[in-house]
Motif scaffolding. Structure first.
Motif, PDB file in Angstrom:
ATOM      1  N   GLY A  13     -59.213  37.216 -37.927  1.00  0.00           N
ATOM      2  CA  GLY A  13     -59.049  37.227 -36.479  1.00  0.00           C
ATOM      3  C   GLY A  13     -59.855  36.165 -35.756  1.00  0.00           C
ATOM      4  N   THR A  16     -57.739  34.424 -32.946  1.00  0.00           N
ATOM      5  CA  THR A  16     -57.365  35.371 -31.898  1.00  0.00           C
ATOM      6  C   THR A  16     -58.580  35.756 -31.057  1.00  0.00           C
ATOM      7  N   GLN A  19     -59.371  32.799 -28.936  1.00  0.00           N
ATOM      8  CA  GLN A  19     -58.476  32.711 -27.781  1.00  0.00           C
ATOM      9  C   GLN A  19     -58.965  33.627 -26.659  1.00  0.00           C
ATOM     10  N   GLU A  20     -59.356  34.830 -27.016  1.00  0.00           N
ATOM     11  CA  GLU A  20     -59.838  35.789 -26.012  1.00  0.00           C
ATOM     12  C   GLU A  20     -61.170  35.337 -25.423  1.00  0.00           C
ATOM     13  N   HIS A  31     -59.452  25.799 -32.942  1.00  0.00           N
ATOM     14  CA  HIS A  31     -59.337  26.609 -34.156  1.00  0.00           C
ATOM     15  C   HIS A  31     -58.962  25.724 -35.336  1.00  0.00           C
ATOM     16  N   ARG A 116     -52.706  41.502 -40.608  1.00  0.00           N
ATOM     17  CA  ARG A 116     -52.871  40.485 -39.563  1.00  0.00           C
ATOM     18  C   ARG A 116     -52.282  39.135 -39.981  1.00  0.00           C
ATOM     19  N   THR A 119     -48.954  38.377 -38.148  1.00  0.00           N
ATOM     20  CA  THR A 119     -48.749  38.686 -36.727  1.00  0.00           C
ATOM     21  C   THR A 119     -48.071  37.516 -36.024  1.00  0.00           C
ATOM     22  N   ASN A 121     -48.706  36.041 -33.182  1.00  0.00           N
ATOM     23  CA  ASN A 121     -49.622  35.022 -32.663  1.00  0.00           C
ATOM     24  C   ASN A 121     -50.084  34.077 -33.773  1.00  0.00           C
ATOM     25  N   ARG A 122     -50.421  34.630 -34.924  1.00  0.00           N
ATOM     26  CA  ARG A 122     -50.873  33.814 -36.053  1.00  0.00           C
ATOM     27  C   ARG A 122     -49.770  32.845 -36.499  1.00  0.00           C
ATOM     28  N   HIS A 125     -49.071  29.822 -34.178  1.00  0.00           N
ATOM     29  CA  HIS A 125     -50.050  28.737 -34.164  1.00  0.00           C
ATOM     30  C   HIS A 125     -50.337  28.141 -35.535  1.00  0.00           C
ATOM     31  N   PRO A 170     -59.238  42.196 -30.203  1.00  0.00           N
ATOM     32  CA  PRO A 170     -59.836  40.866 -30.024  1.00  0.00           C
ATOM     33  C   PRO A 170     -60.559  40.678 -28.687  1.00  0.00           C
TER      34      PRO A 170
END
Length: 183
Positions: A13, A16, A19-20, A31, A116, A119, A121-122, A125, A170
């Protein structure tokens, strides 16, 4: 200037959480796959020397700016001296400019990381992770061949925290980092 290095095993993570954290601070996210993916696209495989030169250039240029700081994510094999040396070399670019350096290690179970690993989002990117079978095999191989979680007391840095984010969202982890280091 500040540099926050988020470290941990594959799919823990890092991106992620980064990002948060970027959303709630003035830190910019860099990243690890922001340079890996273009290199893989161009060469058809990861070329470490190209990735390293890109990273070094970005670190050198960023450290010269008046921006608040950067979040950098990295999968650190603690049993590989070359990884210790690599991080030290990159961080030293910021250190030479008087930056404050912070380290955050994320840990989560392999079962959660495999979940994860696919996911949305992963995969959005990290194009090189889109073949789930290959990506899962890589994650399992990395876990089997490297020590990707530090031993208690092994990390010597003053500004360091270790977070088990197995059951944490996250944004909660990002707030913990922001609060701990007053970012």
């Amino acid at each position: 200037m500040k540099l926050v290095v988020i470290i941990g095993a594959g799919a823990v993570g890092k991106m992620t959480v980064g990002q948060e954290l970027a959303k709630i601070t003035d830190l910019r996210l860099y990243h690890g796959h922001m340079d890996i993916e273009p290199v893989v696209e161009i060469f058809g495989r990861r070329v470490n020397s190209a990735v390293d030169r890109i990273r070094t250039a970005i670190f050198e240029e960023f450290a010269q700016t008046d921006l608040y700081g950067m979040i950098f994510t990295y999968m650190w094999a603690f049993d590989q001296q070359s990884n210790w040396d690599y991080i030290d070399r990159l961080v030293d670019i910021f250190r030479q400019e008087g930056a404050d350096i912070y380290y955050v290690e994320l840990v989560a179970s392999q079962e959660v990381r495999l979940q994860r690993n696919t996911t949305e989002n992963r995969l959005q990117h990290k194009a090189s992770k889109r073949n789930a079978e290959t990506s899962n095999a890589r994650l399992l191989n990395e876990d089997a061949n490297y020590r990707l979680v530090s031993h208690d007391g092994e990390i010597p840095f003053e500004n360091y925290m270790k977070i088990d984010n197995t059951n944490l969202a996250p944004d909660v982890v990002a707030k913990m980092i922001k609060d701990k280091f007053s970012l």
